[in-house]
Design an enzyme around this catalytic site. Structure first.
Site, PDB file in Angstrom:
ATOM      1  N   GLU A  46       0.829  -1.209   0.000  1.00 30.46           N
ATOM      2  CA  GLU A  46       0.000   0.000   0.000  1.00 30.46           C
ATOM      3  C   GLU A  46       0.864   1.261   0.000  1.00 30.46           C
ATOM      4  O   GLU A  46       0.500   2.265  -0.607  1.00 30.46           O
ATOM      5  CB  GLU A  46      -0.931   0.010   1.214  1.00 30.46           C
ATOM      6  CG  GLU A  46      -1.888   1.187   1.227  1.00 30.46           C
ATOM      7  CD  GLU A  46      -2.833   1.172   2.411  1.00 30.46           C
ATOM      8  OE1 GLU A  46      -3.799   1.953   2.384  1.00 30.46           O
ATOM      9  OE2 GLU A  46      -2.610   0.400   3.360  1.00 30.46           O
ATOM     10  N   ASP A  50     -12.119  -1.830   3.492  1.00 30.03           N
ATOM     11  CA  ASP A  50     -11.023  -1.767   4.456  1.00 30.03           C
ATOM     12  C   ASP A  50     -11.580  -1.589   5.857  1.00 30.03           C
ATOM     13  O   ASP A  50     -11.539  -2.506   6.665  1.00 30.03           O
ATOM     14  CB  ASP A  50     -10.029  -0.661   4.092  1.00 30.03           C
ATOM     15  CG  ASP A  50      -8.755  -0.736   4.929  1.00 30.03           C
ATOM     16  OD1 ASP A  50      -8.482  -1.827   5.477  1.00 30.03           O
ATOM     17  OD2 ASP A  50      -8.037   0.263   5.030  1.00 30.03           O
TER      18      ASP A  50
END
Length: 206
Positions: free
Chosen positions: A3, A82
């Site tokens: 990420e 998420d």
């Protein structure tokens, strides 16, 4: 994994250790063509979360976001939230964002990433097959929705007629005679609701 900027090695390390599903995986875009091809062959699923990815500054502008680029290459990208509470989002909003960002992303494309999500889900094969069956059933029902709605409307009209017929039988109603003249003649007629109300008061309808 993958990420933060310049951390694409985390993706390869995770796959080497047996991971079949990578959270976020944005930096997959920086992997070599051979490494990306390996991910496609192994059917590695990327759990991309648009809202979260921008909030964490993994990307700061849409042009940097690799969702469509990776999808077009055949990498198994999926949509996720998420953290719904922190990101103040839900899965529907994530789908809406992708639809707005990529106008050419079609219904069949969304279906495809849904299949990727099923394939990568941490559930048994029996549950995955059940999800596929439900999806196919929903699609078949959708194809016939006009006919289904028309039949529902017909059933509603039939139910109304049957209700009227039963009510007429319950009150011993008399079928009216249809004439050409514009007049109404009522013989021994009563208003059922008023009659019932009067009956409760031990009164008669006159």
């Amino acid at each position: 994994a993958g990420e933060c900027p310049a951390c694409e090695k985390n993706i390869l390390d995770s796959i080497a250790m047996g991971a079949s599903c990578i959270g976020h995986g944005i930096m997959t875009k920086n992997l070599s063509e051979a490494e990306q091809k390996m991910m496609i062959e192994k059917q590695i699923v990327l759990e991309m979360a648009p809202t979260s990815n921008f909030q964490t500054k993994a990307v700061t502008e849409l042009a940097q976001y690799p969702f469509k680029e990776l999808y077009d290459k055949g990498i198994h990208v999926t949509l996720n939230t998420d953290n719904r509470m922190v990101s103040a989002t839900n899965l529907s909003k994530e789908y809406e964002k992708i639809s707005a960002w990529y106008p050419d992303f079609s219904l069949s494309d969304f279906e495809k990433i849904n299949h990727y999500a099923i394939d990568g889900a941490f559930i048994g094969q029996e549950e995955k097959e059940e999800l596929r069956i439900r999806e196919n059933l929903s699609k078949e029902i959708g194809k016939r929705r006009k006919q289904i709605f028309r039949n529902m409307a017909n059933i509603g009209r039939l139910d109304l007629l049957l209700g009227k017929a039963k009510f007429a039988l319950d009150i011993n109603g008399i079928k009216p005679t249809i004439i050409e003249e514009h007049k109404i003649e009522i013989e021994d007629g009563i208003y059922p609701k008023i009659a019932d109300f009067l009956k409760e008061k031990n009164l008669e309808f006159t």
